[in-house]
Structure formats: structure tokens, C-alpha cells
Design a protein around this motif. Structure first.
Motif, PDB file in Angstrom:
ATOM      1  N   ASN A 179       0.757  -1.070   0.020  1.00  0.00           N
ATOM      2  CA  ASN A 179       0.019   0.272   0.168  1.00  0.00           C
ATOM      3  C   ASN A 179       1.161   1.323   0.009  1.00  0.00           C
ATOM      4  N   ASN A 180       2.040   1.367   0.810  1.00  0.00           N
ATOM      5  CA  ASN A 180       2.767   2.438   0.795  1.00  0.00           C
ATOM      6  C   ASN A 180       3.567   2.568  -0.876  1.00  0.00           C
ATOM      7  N   ALA A 181       3.964   1.305  -1.278  1.00  0.00           N
ATOM      8  CA  ALA A 181       4.273   1.617  -2.714  1.00  0.00           C
ATOM      9  C   ALA A 181       3.486   2.333  -3.647  1.00  0.00           C
ATOM     10  N   ALA A 182       1.994   1.574  -3.503  1.00  0.00           N
ATOM     11  CA  ALA A 182       0.918   2.062  -4.283  1.00  0.00           C
ATOM     12  C   ALA A 182       0.697   3.464  -4.434  1.00  0.00           C
ATOM     13  N   ARG A 183       0.709   3.764  -2.918  1.00  0.00           N
ATOM     14  CA  ARG A 183       0.278   5.323  -2.699  1.00  0.00           C
ATOM     15  C   ARG A 183       1.438   6.269  -3.270  1.00  0.00           C
ATOM     16  N   VAL A 220      -3.659   0.068 -10.127  1.00  0.00           N
ATOM     17  CA  VAL A 220      -2.336   0.046  -9.506  1.00  0.00           C
ATOM     18  C   VAL A 220      -1.968  -1.567  -9.700  1.00  0.00           C
ATOM     19  N   ALA A 221      -0.590  -1.761  -9.980  1.00  0.00           N
ATOM     20  CA  ALA A 221      -0.248  -3.224 -10.156  1.00  0.00           C
ATOM     21  C   ALA A 221       0.620  -3.560  -9.187  1.00  0.00           C
ATOM     22  N   VAL A 222       0.491  -4.406  -8.247  1.00  0.00           N
ATOM     23  CA  VAL A 222       1.135  -4.737  -7.354  1.00  0.00           C
ATOM     24  C   VAL A 222       1.364  -6.193  -7.096  1.00  0.00           C
ATOM     25  N   CYS A 260      -5.468   9.536  -1.808  1.00  0.00           N
ATOM     26  CA  CYS A 260      -4.293  10.265  -2.665  1.00  0.00           C
ATOM     27  C   CYS A 260      -4.515  11.297  -3.444  1.00  0.00           C
ATOM     28  N   LEU A 261      -6.123  11.139  -4.152  1.00  0.00           N
ATOM     29  CA  LEU A 261      -6.435  11.962  -5.259  1.00  0.00           C
ATOM     30  C   LEU A 261      -7.574  13.097  -4.666  1.00  0.00           C
ATOM     31  N   PRO A 262      -7.085  14.367  -4.867  1.00  0.00           N
ATOM     32  CA  PRO A 262      -7.647  15.435  -4.283  1.00  0.00           C
ATOM     33  C   PRO A 262      -8.909  15.914  -4.843  1.00  0.00           C
ATOM     34  N   VAL A 263      -9.450  15.289  -6.137  1.00  0.00           N
ATOM     35  CA  VAL A 263     -10.731  15.665  -6.704  1.00  0.00           C
ATOM     36  C   VAL A 263     -11.080  14.478  -7.229  1.00  0.00           C
ATOM     37  N   ASP A 295       3.217   9.878  -7.555  1.00  0.00           N
ATOM     38  CA  ASP A 295       4.241  10.166  -8.547  1.00  0.00           C
ATOM     39  C   ASP A 295       3.623  10.435  -9.897  1.00  0.00           C
ATOM     40  N   ALA A 296       2.409   9.702 -10.133  1.00  0.00           N
ATOM     41  CA  ALA A 296       1.829   9.815 -11.406  1.00  0.00           C
ATOM     42  C   ALA A 296       1.027  11.236 -11.418  1.00  0.00           C
TER      43      ALA A 296
END
Length: 118
Positions: A20-24, A58-60, A74-77, A29-30
Motif C-alpha cells: 500500500n505504501n508503494a502503491a500510494r 495499481v499493479a502490485v 491520494c486523489l484530491p478531486v 508520482d503519477a
């Protein structure tokens, strides 16, 4: 949904092996590589929470463990949809227990963020 922006990001958790840390980090980053000013300046969308849809893939290594709400935060809108798929990487790193490591691996995630309008 008509796609307006597609951006990719990569994130790693060097210590702790937390997908989850890696995915966030991958999502952040994107989104750090694009600006949505065209939604307001060109398309005249004043309320970015209405009419804007964001699809995150997300690919994990362990998609069943993804915290969907944590990724959405993580997405503001916009209206956010999160899909976790099998992928990412788990590669050897260094084992340092004082950094929270459970083993010597590094988790890496890739995110695709698609911003569209409805």
C-alpha cells in the motif's frame, strides 16, 4: 467517460515491504506529473468534484491487500475508482530490522491514473 489525461507513476517501499505504501507513492508520482488546469481553462469545469472521474489502476504483487480507500485519499478531486491488478515487483534489497523490514525485499508498484470527464 472521455479520457482527458493518462499518466503513469512508480512507487517503491524499500523498507517494510508494504504494497500500500508503494502503491500510494506510485499514484502520487503519477499525479505530480500533470496539472488539470485544462479542465477549468478549456472545458470550463468549475467544480472538479462533479463531472471529473478518475480511474486508478495499481499493479502490485498482492492486489488483494490493496487499501482502496487509502489509494482514493491520494486523489484530491473527482469521483475516484480504484482497481488493483497483479503486477509490480518484489526484488531483493537489504534487511534492516530497525527500518521496519520483515525481510530483505523491496516492493514496487506501478500506477496508471486516467482522468476523464463525464
Amino acid at each position: 467517460m472521455e479520457r482527458y489525461i493518462i499518466e503513469f507513476g512508480i512507487g517503491m517501499d524499500f523498507h517494510g515491504q508494504d504494497i500500500n505504501n508503494a502503491a500510494r507513492k506510485a499514484v502520487k508520482d503519477a499525479i505530480s506529473k500533470s496539472c488539470l488546469c485544462g479542465l477549468q481553462e478549456v472545458l470550463h469545469i468549475d467544480d472538479l468534484d462533479k463531472g471529473v472521474r478518475i480511474k486508478v489502476t495499481v499493479a502490485v504483487t498482492k492486489p488483494e491487500l490493496i487499501d482502496v480507500e487509502g489509494i482514493k485519499n491520494c486523489l484530491p478531486v473527482g469521483e475516484v475508482i480504484v482497481r488493483a491488478v497483479h503486477g509490480g515487483l518484489n526484488v531483493p534489497g537489504i534487511y534492516l530490522p530497525r527500518f521496519g523490514d520483515r525481510d530483505d525485499s523491496i516492493e514496487a508498484a506501478i500506477a496508471c491514473v486516467e482522468v476523464g470527464i463525464t
